[in-house]
Design a protein around this motif. Sequence first.
Motif, PDB file in Angstrom:
ATOM      1  N   GLN A 237       0.845  -1.175   0.000  1.00  0.00           N
ATOM      2  CA  GLN A 237       0.000   0.000   0.000  1.00  0.00           C
ATOM      3  C   GLN A 237       0.882   1.225   0.000  1.00  0.00           C
ATOM      4  OE1 GLN A 237      -3.220   0.098  -0.259  1.00  0.00           O
ATOM      5  NE2 GLN A 237      -3.575   2.261   0.033  1.00  0.00           N
ATOM      6  N   ALA A 238       0.457   2.261  -0.642  1.00  0.00           N
ATOM      7  CA  ALA A 238       1.215   3.504  -0.679  1.00  0.00           C
ATOM      8  C   ALA A 238       0.563   4.490   0.287  1.00  0.00           C
ATOM      9  CB  ALA A 238       1.234   4.072  -2.089  1.00  0.00           C
ATOM     10  N   PRO A 239       1.029   4.518   1.562  1.00  0.00           N
ATOM     11  CA  PRO A 239       0.377   5.352   2.564  1.00  0.00           C
ATOM     12  C   PRO A 239       0.374   6.821   2.160  1.00  0.00           C
ATOM     13  CG  PRO A 239       1.900   3.817   3.587  1.00  0.00           C
ATOM     14  CD  PRO A 239       2.147   3.765   2.111  1.00  0.00           C
ATOM     15  N   GLY A 240      -0.755   7.484   2.370  1.00  0.00           N
ATOM     16  CA  GLY A 240      -0.841   8.900   2.111  1.00  0.00           C
ATOM     17  C   GLY A 240      -1.169   9.247   0.678  1.00  0.00           C
ATOM     18  N   ALA A 241      -1.143   8.283  -0.222  1.00  0.00           N
ATOM     19  CA  ALA A 241      -1.437   8.556  -1.619  1.00  0.00           C
ATOM     20  C   ALA A 241      -2.943   8.516  -1.838  1.00  0.00           C
ATOM     21  CB  ALA A 241      -0.763   7.521  -2.508  1.00  0.00           C
ATOM     22  N   PRO A 242      -3.454   9.259  -2.842  1.00  0.00           N
ATOM     23  CA  PRO A 242      -4.895   9.260  -3.088  1.00  0.00           C
ATOM     24  C   PRO A 242      -5.417   7.925  -3.575  1.00  0.00           C
ATOM     25  CG  PRO A 242      -3.707  10.454  -4.809  1.00  0.00           C
ATOM     26  CD  PRO A 242      -2.721  10.167  -3.716  1.00  0.00           C
ATOM     27  N   GLY A 243      -4.566   7.071  -4.075  1.00  0.00           N
ATOM     28  CA  GLY A 243      -4.941   5.742  -4.550  1.00  0.00           C
ATOM     29  C   GLY A 243      -3.684   4.926  -4.703  1.00  0.00           C
ATOM     30  N   PRO A 244      -3.836   3.647  -5.015  1.00  0.00           N
ATOM     31  CA  PRO A 244      -2.644   2.804  -5.169  1.00  0.00           C
ATOM     32  C   PRO A 244      -1.705   3.338  -6.239  1.00  0.00           C
ATOM     33  CG  PRO A 244      -4.645   1.471  -5.104  1.00  0.00           C
ATOM     34  CD  PRO A 244      -5.083   2.899  -5.225  1.00  0.00           C
ATOM     35  N   SER A 245      -0.423   3.264  -5.966  1.00  0.00           N
ATOM     36  CA  SER A 245       0.567   3.671  -6.951  1.00  0.00           C
ATOM     37  C   SER A 245       0.620   2.647  -8.080  1.00  0.00           C
ATOM     38  CB  SER A 245       1.948   3.762  -6.289  1.00  0.00           C
ATOM     39  OG  SER A 245       2.407   2.456  -5.963  1.00  0.00           O
ATOM     40  N   PRO A 246       1.253   2.996  -9.218  1.00  0.00           N
ATOM     41  CA  PRO A 246       1.387   2.002 -10.292  1.00  0.00           C
ATOM     42  C   PRO A 246       2.075   0.726  -9.828  1.00  0.00           C
ATOM     43  CG  PRO A 246       1.871   4.192 -11.126  1.00  0.00           C
ATOM     44  CD  PRO A 246       1.727   4.329  -9.638  1.00  0.00           C
ATOM     45  N   ASP A 247       3.090   0.853  -8.971  1.00  0.00           N
ATOM     46  CA  ASP A 247       3.764  -0.346  -8.458  1.00  0.00           C
ATOM     47  C   ASP A 247       2.808  -1.202  -7.639  1.00  0.00           C
ATOM     48  OD1 ASP A 247       6.092   0.468  -9.659  1.00  0.00           O
ATOM     49  OD2 ASP A 247       7.235   0.697  -7.804  1.00  0.00           O
ATOM     50  N   VAL A 248       2.000  -0.572  -6.799  1.00  0.00           N
ATOM     51  CA  VAL A 248       1.049  -1.309  -5.976  1.00  0.00           C
ATOM     52  C   VAL A 248      -0.003  -1.982  -6.853  1.00  0.00           C
ATOM     53  CG1 VAL A 248      -0.772  -1.072  -4.240  1.00  0.00           C
ATOM     54  CG2 VAL A 248       1.416   0.086  -3.913  1.00  0.00           C
ATOM     55  N   ARG A 249      -0.455  -1.278  -7.881  1.00  0.00           N
ATOM     56  CA  ARG A 249      -1.436  -1.887  -8.784  1.00  0.00           C
ATOM     57  C   ARG A 249      -0.848  -3.106  -9.494  1.00  0.00           C
ATOM     58  NH1 ARG A 249      -2.763   3.612  -9.849  1.00  0.00           N
ATOM     59  NH2 ARG A 249      -1.591   3.597 -11.817  1.00  0.00           N
ATOM     60  N   ALA A 250       0.421  -2.993  -9.907  1.00  0.00           N
ATOM     61  CA  ALA A 250       1.074  -4.133 -10.558  1.00  0.00           C
ATOM     62  C   ALA A 250       1.217  -5.294  -9.586  1.00  0.00           C
ATOM     63  CB  ALA A 250       2.438  -3.716 -11.101  1.00  0.00           C
ATOM     64  N   LEU A 251       1.612  -4.983  -8.353  1.00  0.00           N
ATOM     65  CA  LEU A 251       1.761  -6.023  -7.339  1.00  0.00           C
ATOM     66  C   LEU A 251       0.443  -6.747  -7.089  1.00  0.00           C
ATOM     67  CD1 LEU A 251       3.407  -7.445  -5.110  1.00  0.00           C
ATOM     68  CD2 LEU A 251       2.811  -5.538  -3.592  1.00  0.00           C
ATOM     69  N   LEU A 252      -0.633  -5.982  -6.945  1.00  0.00           N
ATOM     70  CA  LEU A 252      -1.937  -6.586  -6.696  1.00  0.00           C
ATOM     71  C   LEU A 252      -2.402  -7.423  -7.883  1.00  0.00           C
ATOM     72  CD1 LEU A 252      -3.735  -3.580  -4.963  1.00  0.00           C
ATOM     73  CD2 LEU A 252      -3.135  -5.757  -3.897  1.00  0.00           C
ATOM     74  N   ALA A 253      -2.047  -6.987  -9.080  1.00  0.00           N
ATOM     75  CA  ALA A 253      -2.439  -7.748 -10.266  1.00  0.00           C
ATOM     76  C   ALA A 253      -1.762  -9.113 -10.288  1.00  0.00           C
ATOM     77  CB  ALA A 253      -2.089  -6.965 -11.526  1.00  0.00           C
ATOM     78  N   TYR A 254      -0.486  -9.153  -9.894  1.00  0.00           N
ATOM     79  CA  TYR A 254       0.226 -10.427  -9.858  1.00  0.00           C
ATOM     80  C   TYR A 254      -0.182 -11.286  -8.662  1.00  0.00           C
ATOM     81  CZ  TYR A 254       3.647  -8.752 -13.332  1.00  0.00           C
ATOM     82  OH  TYR A 254       4.263  -8.288 -14.469  1.00  0.00           O
ATOM     83  N   ALA A 255      -0.256 -10.657  -7.488  1.00  0.00           N
ATOM     84  CA  ALA A 255      -0.369 -11.399  -6.230  1.00  0.00           C
ATOM     85  C   ALA A 255      -1.796 -11.586  -5.749  1.00  0.00           C
ATOM     86  CB  ALA A 255       0.447 -10.695  -5.140  1.00  0.00           C
ATOM     87  N   GLY A 256      -2.732 -10.770  -6.257  1.00  0.00           N
ATOM     88  CA  GLY A 256      -4.100 -10.848  -5.785  1.00  0.00           C
ATOM     89  C   GLY A 256      -4.294 -10.086  -4.484  1.00  0.00           C
ATOM     90  N   PRO A 257      -5.531  -9.856  -4.081  1.00  0.00           N
ATOM     91  CA  PRO A 257      -5.791  -9.033  -2.894  1.00  0.00           C
ATOM     92  C   PRO A 257      -5.277  -9.633  -1.595  1.00  0.00           C
ATOM     93  CG  PRO A 257      -7.817 -10.059  -3.688  1.00  0.00           C
ATOM     94  CD  PRO A 257      -6.780 -10.296  -4.737  1.00  0.00           C
ATOM     95  N   THR A 258      -5.129 -10.968  -1.541  1.00  0.00           N
ATOM     96  CA  THR A 258      -4.642 -11.598  -0.303  1.00  0.00           C
ATOM     97  C   THR A 258      -3.120 -11.745  -0.286  1.00  0.00           C
ATOM     98  OG1 THR A 258      -4.824 -13.860  -1.181  1.00  0.00           O
ATOM     99  CG2 THR A 258      -6.783 -12.915  -0.111  1.00  0.00           C
TER     100      THR A 258
END
Length: 249
Positions: free
Chosen positions: A158-179
């Motif tokens: 998670q990117a604390p303080g950001a208005p939404g997930p950063s591109p890196d976080v979005r990529a991570l979630l896409a690979y790893a899933g929400p859990t």
Amino acid sequence: MSTTRIAGITVEQHDRTRAFLLLHGGAGVPTVRSFAALLAERAGARVLVPTHPGFGGADRPDSPTTTRDLAAAYADLLDRLDLTGVTVVGNSFGGWVAAELALLGSPRVTEVVVVDGIGIEVDGHPLTDVRGLSPQELRALSFHDPAKAPGPQSPGPQAPGAPGPSPDVRALLAYAGPTMSDPTLLGRLAATEIPVHVVWGASDGIVDVGYGRAYAAAIPGARFTVLPDSGHLPQVETPEALLAALLDG
């Protein structure tokens, strides 16, 4: 150091002789770059530091789409580079990718090192949900000594303080899933046929030492090493101790 782009993957190479593939976690290449230079110098090694597709500001391609796909992409990368005797080292999400690469049984890989990896599900030892935590709270979970945290970057999903997930976080979630896990991985690890060394920071508050022990116990013949005074990112906090663990034996 040189940088090349091969099969859609940007790769930094610290050139020597013995080959290491160093896989970053959710915070990207900055968390492993200094350690790559240290490893190259001390081990006289060629250290490859790829950026996972979709990280570091790059567009995420249609493929690879899963963690297993990403591991297969790195197996293909080693084929394209015609490397043999490679040691794969992965931290956090990179540790999960490294474990999947071990399961592929690439003849080019001789050893895999999982450093505070994620990906498995262990009863009684859940992956800490860091969503919504402040940077200070996240540093406290990630480091034995939060003062050693390298600036504002986040080592977690998670990117604390950001208005939404950063591109890196979005990529991570896409690979790893929400859990950030695969319920099949723990059982599948029993099929691993190459040497694996699981290394864990004693103060890791993201995935605790019990989780690390379960990781090692699931892999036939795996070694397990606990690093004192270290958290989720040993390559940042205690690089000398991690280097000693990698080169021991």
